[in-house]
Design a protein around this motif. Structure first.
Motif, PDB file in Angstrom:
ATOM      1  N   THR A  82       0.821  -0.876  -0.150  1.00  0.00           N
ATOM      2  CA  THR A  82      -0.038   0.103   0.213  1.00  0.00           C
ATOM      3  C   THR A  82       0.735   1.691  -0.336  1.00  0.00           C
ATOM      4  O   THR A  82       0.348   1.571  -0.960  1.00  0.00           O
ATOM      5  N   ILE A  83       1.973   1.329   0.991  1.00  0.00           N
ATOM      6  CA  ILE A  83       2.853   2.288   0.829  1.00  0.00           C
ATOM      7  C   ILE A  83       3.609   2.597   0.108  1.00  0.00           C
ATOM      8  O   ILE A  83       3.368   4.092  -1.002  1.00  0.00           O
ATOM      9  N   ASP A  84       3.927   1.547  -0.893  1.00  0.00           N
ATOM     10  CA  ASP A  84       4.241   1.715  -2.080  1.00  0.00           C
ATOM     11  C   ASP A  84       3.853   2.291  -3.136  1.00  0.00           C
ATOM     12  O   ASP A  84       4.165   3.237  -4.198  1.00  0.00           O
ATOM     13  N   GLY A  85       2.383   1.678  -3.320  1.00  0.00           N
ATOM     14  CA  GLY A  85       1.176   2.473  -4.241  1.00  0.00           C
ATOM     15  C   GLY A  85       1.378   4.042  -3.267  1.00  0.00           C
ATOM     16  O   GLY A  85       0.836   4.687  -4.927  1.00  0.00           O
ATOM     17  N   TYR A  86       1.354   5.052  -2.861  1.00  0.00           N
ATOM     18  CA  TYR A  86       1.105   5.947  -2.653  1.00  0.00           C
ATOM     19  C   TYR A  86       2.069   6.280  -2.716  1.00  0.00           C
ATOM     20  O   TYR A  86       2.298   7.243  -3.701  1.00  0.00           O
ATOM     21  N   ILE A  87       3.743   5.854  -2.961  1.00  0.00           N
ATOM     22  CA  ILE A  87       5.008   6.886  -3.189  1.00  0.00           C
ATOM     23  C   ILE A  87       5.170   6.676  -4.679  1.00  0.00           C
ATOM     24  O   ILE A  87       4.931   7.648  -5.384  1.00  0.00           O
ATOM     25  N   SER A  88       4.657   5.535  -5.330  1.00  0.00           N
ATOM     26  CA  SER A  88       4.649   5.773  -6.385  1.00  0.00           C
ATOM     27  C   SER A  88       3.520   6.482  -7.395  1.00  0.00           C
ATOM     28  O   SER A  88       4.260   7.313  -8.615  1.00  0.00           O
ATOM     29  N   ALA A  89       2.545   6.591  -6.943  1.00  0.00           N
ATOM     30  CA  ALA A  89       1.915   7.686  -7.388  1.00  0.00           C
ATOM     31  C   ALA A  89       2.223   8.955  -7.771  1.00  0.00           C
ATOM     32  O   ALA A  89       2.044   9.588  -8.357  1.00  0.00           O
ATOM     33  N   VAL A  90       2.780   9.108  -6.515  1.00  0.00           N
ATOM     34  CA  VAL A  90       2.881  10.582  -6.853  1.00  0.00           C
ATOM     35  C   VAL A  90       3.835  10.757  -6.953  1.00  0.00           C
ATOM     36  O   VAL A  90       4.491  11.522  -7.785  1.00  0.00           O
ATOM     37  N   ARG A  91       4.875  10.226  -6.771  1.00  0.00           N
ATOM     38  CA  ARG A  91       6.554   9.914  -7.812  1.00  0.00           C
ATOM     39  C   ARG A  91       5.529  10.148  -9.277  1.00  0.00           C
ATOM     40  O   ARG A  91       6.350  10.872  -9.924  1.00  0.00           O
ATOM     41  N   ILE A  92       5.133   9.627  -9.917  1.00  0.00           N
ATOM     42  CA  ILE A  92       4.356   8.890 -11.336  1.00  0.00           C
ATOM     43  C   ILE A  92       4.204  10.457 -11.947  1.00  0.00           C
ATOM     44  O   ILE A  92       4.880  11.095 -12.808  1.00  0.00           O
ATOM     45  N   PHE A  93       3.508  11.618 -10.430  1.00  0.00           N
ATOM     46  CA  PHE A  93       2.795  12.994 -11.092  1.00  0.00           C
ATOM     47  C   PHE A  93       3.877  13.595 -10.949  1.00  0.00           C
ATOM     48  O   PHE A  93       3.903  14.874 -11.866  1.00  0.00           O
ATOM     49  N   TYR A  94       5.122  13.572 -10.520  1.00  0.00           N
ATOM     50  CA  TYR A  94       6.118  14.623 -10.175  1.00  0.00           C
ATOM     51  C   TYR A  94       6.766  14.428 -10.780  1.00  0.00           C
ATOM     52  O   TYR A  94       7.793  15.800 -11.725  1.00  0.00           O
ATOM     53  N   ARG A  95       7.301  13.195 -11.402  1.00  0.00           N
ATOM     54  CA  ARG A  95       7.243  13.124 -12.751  1.00  0.00           C
ATOM     55  C   ARG A  95       7.613  13.796 -14.109  1.00  0.00           C
ATOM     56  O   ARG A  95       7.645  14.822 -14.573  1.00  0.00           O
ATOM     57  N   TRP A  96       5.859  13.202 -14.360  1.00  0.00           N
ATOM     58  CA  TRP A  96       5.699  14.104 -15.804  1.00  0.00           C
ATOM     59  C   TRP A  96       5.182  15.526 -15.096  1.00  0.00           C
ATOM     60  O   TRP A  96       5.433  16.342 -15.964  1.00  0.00           O
ATOM     61  N   CYS A  97       5.303  16.259 -13.046  1.00  0.00           N
ATOM     62  CA  CYS A  97       4.951  18.042 -13.563  1.00  0.00           C
ATOM     63  C   CYS A  97       6.451  18.360 -14.072  1.00  0.00           C
ATOM     64  O   CYS A  97       6.929  19.624 -14.526  1.00  0.00           O
ATOM     65  N   ALA A 119      12.333  20.407  -9.857  1.00  0.00           N
ATOM     66  CA  ALA A 119      13.013  19.762  -9.566  1.00  0.00           C
ATOM     67  C   ALA A 119      12.248  18.457  -9.572  1.00  0.00           C
ATOM     68  O   ALA A 119      10.680  18.752  -8.501  1.00  0.00           O
ATOM     69  N   ASP A 120      12.506  17.073  -9.213  1.00  0.00           N
ATOM     70  CA  ASP A 120      11.266  16.013  -8.688  1.00  0.00           C
ATOM     71  C   ASP A 120      11.827  15.721  -7.395  1.00  0.00           C
ATOM     72  O   ASP A 120      12.665  15.314  -7.045  1.00  0.00           O
ATOM     73  N   ILE A 121      10.759  15.981  -6.639  1.00  0.00           N
ATOM     74  CA  ILE A 121      11.181  16.037  -4.896  1.00  0.00           C
ATOM     75  C   ILE A 121      10.787  14.198  -4.247  1.00  0.00           C
ATOM     76  O   ILE A 121      11.492  14.254  -3.614  1.00  0.00           O
ATOM     77  N   THR A 122      10.582  13.835  -5.343  1.00  0.00           N
ATOM     78  CA  THR A 122      10.554  12.331  -4.874  1.00  0.00           C
ATOM     79  C   THR A 122      11.799  11.763  -4.748  1.00  0.00           C
ATOM     80  O   THR A 122      12.040  10.199  -5.016  1.00  0.00           O
ATOM     81  N   GLU A 123      12.762  12.094  -6.347  1.00  0.00           N
ATOM     82  CA  GLU A 123      13.777  11.314  -6.550  1.00  0.00           C
ATOM     83  C   GLU A 123      14.458  10.841  -5.590  1.00  0.00           C
ATOM     84  O   GLU A 123      14.652  11.745  -4.369  1.00  0.00           O
ATOM     85  N   GLY A 124      14.938   9.560  -5.098  1.00  0.00           N
ATOM     86  CA  GLY A 124      15.573   9.463  -4.484  1.00  0.00           C
ATOM     87  C   GLY A 124      15.065   8.660  -3.330  1.00  0.00           C
ATOM     88  O   GLY A 124      16.049   8.449  -2.118  1.00  0.00           O
ATOM     89  N   VAL A 125      14.126   8.647  -3.336  1.00  0.00           N
ATOM     90  CA  VAL A 125      13.108   8.197  -1.896  1.00  0.00           C
ATOM     91  C   VAL A 125      12.675   7.068  -2.296  1.00  0.00           C
ATOM     92  O   VAL A 125      12.489   7.152  -2.885  1.00  0.00           O
ATOM     93  N   ARG A 126      13.417   6.490  -1.278  1.00  0.00           N
ATOM     94  CA  ARG A 126      13.174   4.355  -1.229  1.00  0.00           C
ATOM     95  C   ARG A 126      11.541   4.456  -1.260  1.00  0.00           C
ATOM     96  O   ARG A 126      10.563   5.075  -0.107  1.00  0.00           O
ATOM     97  N   THR A 127      10.863   3.697  -1.727  1.00  0.00           N
ATOM     98  CA  THR A 127       9.616   2.967  -0.951  1.00  0.00           C
ATOM     99  C   THR A 127       9.919   1.703   0.093  1.00  0.00           C
ATOM    100  O   THR A 127      10.970   1.537   0.261  1.00  0.00           O
ATOM    101  N   ALA A 128       8.799   1.736   0.323  1.00  0.00           N
ATOM    102  CA  ALA A 128       9.439   0.166   1.352  1.00  0.00           C
ATOM    103  C   ALA A 128       9.396  -1.211  -0.101  1.00  0.00           C
ATOM    104  O   ALA A 128       9.967  -1.683  -0.057  1.00  0.00           O
ATOM    105  N   THR A 129       9.977  -2.307   1.600  1.00  0.00           N
ATOM    106  CA  THR A 129      10.888  -2.939   1.061  1.00  0.00           C
ATOM    107  C   THR A 129       9.568  -4.129   0.400  1.00  0.00           C
ATOM    108  O   THR A 129       8.742  -4.212   0.697  1.00  0.00           O
ATOM    109  N   LYS A 130      10.064  -4.307  -0.556  1.00  0.00           N
ATOM    110  CA  LYS A 130       8.965  -5.001  -1.310  1.00  0.00           C
ATOM    111  C   LYS A 130       9.380  -6.876  -1.113  1.00  0.00           C
ATOM    112  O   LYS A 130      10.217  -7.078  -0.497  1.00  0.00           O
ATOM    113  N   ILE A 131       7.765  -7.796  -0.478  1.00  0.00           N
ATOM    114  CA  ILE A 131       7.822  -8.721   0.104  1.00  0.00           C
ATOM    115  C   ILE A 131       8.618 -10.029  -1.464  1.00  0.00           C
ATOM    116  O   ILE A 131       7.763  -9.263  -2.259  1.00  0.00           O
TER     117      ILE A 131
END
Length: 125
Positions: A70-85, A93-105
């Motif tokens: 769920t956390i990965d989904g939230y961060i990913s959506a915001v990341r895609i949005f800011y890259r587009w912006c 600048a992309d404020i999400t660049e380098g922000v790690r997402t939750a560890t995937k199982i």
């Protein structure tokens, strides 16, 4: 944001231009709006978020016991949005660049079927 366009207008434009299923657009909108509500609730300027805010949001999500997916989904959506912006020059600048997402199982994410459910499944074949 480097534009005077309302954020809702920018969000609508983004969703109109991305090539994803309609259900994904609904999901992306909800996730990005959750981000903006969090910024507002925390007292941050929603037009000038920083990378530190994204990290703080992720930590708040982790503290609320949301799943890593769920956390990965939230961060990913915001990341895609800011890259587009950034591509549209709405942001410098992309404020999400380098922000790690939750560890995937890795591996299976679901528990095995209980015996009675497995037995009913096998009997139905």
């Amino acid at each position: 944001m480097q534009t005077t366009k309302p954020i809702q207008s920018i969000l609508d434009e983004w969703l109109d231009t991305i090539d994803v299923a309609d259900i994904s657009k609904v999901s992306y909108r909800a996730k990005v709006m959750l981000w903006y509500r969090w910024l507002s609730r925390m007292g941050y300027d929603v037009r000038r978020p920083e990378r530190a805010h994204v990290i703080a949001w992720r930590r708040d999500l982790e503290a609320s016991n949301r799943s890593t997916l769920t956390i990965d989904g939230y961060i990913s959506a915001v990341r895609i949005f800011y890259r587009w912006c950034v591509g549209r020059h709405y942001c410098v600048a992309d404020i999400t660049e380098g922000v790690r997402t939750a560890t995937k199982i890795k591996g299976h994410r679901k528990s095995p079927l209980p015996r009675d459910v497995a037995a009913r499944l096998l009997d139905s074949i």
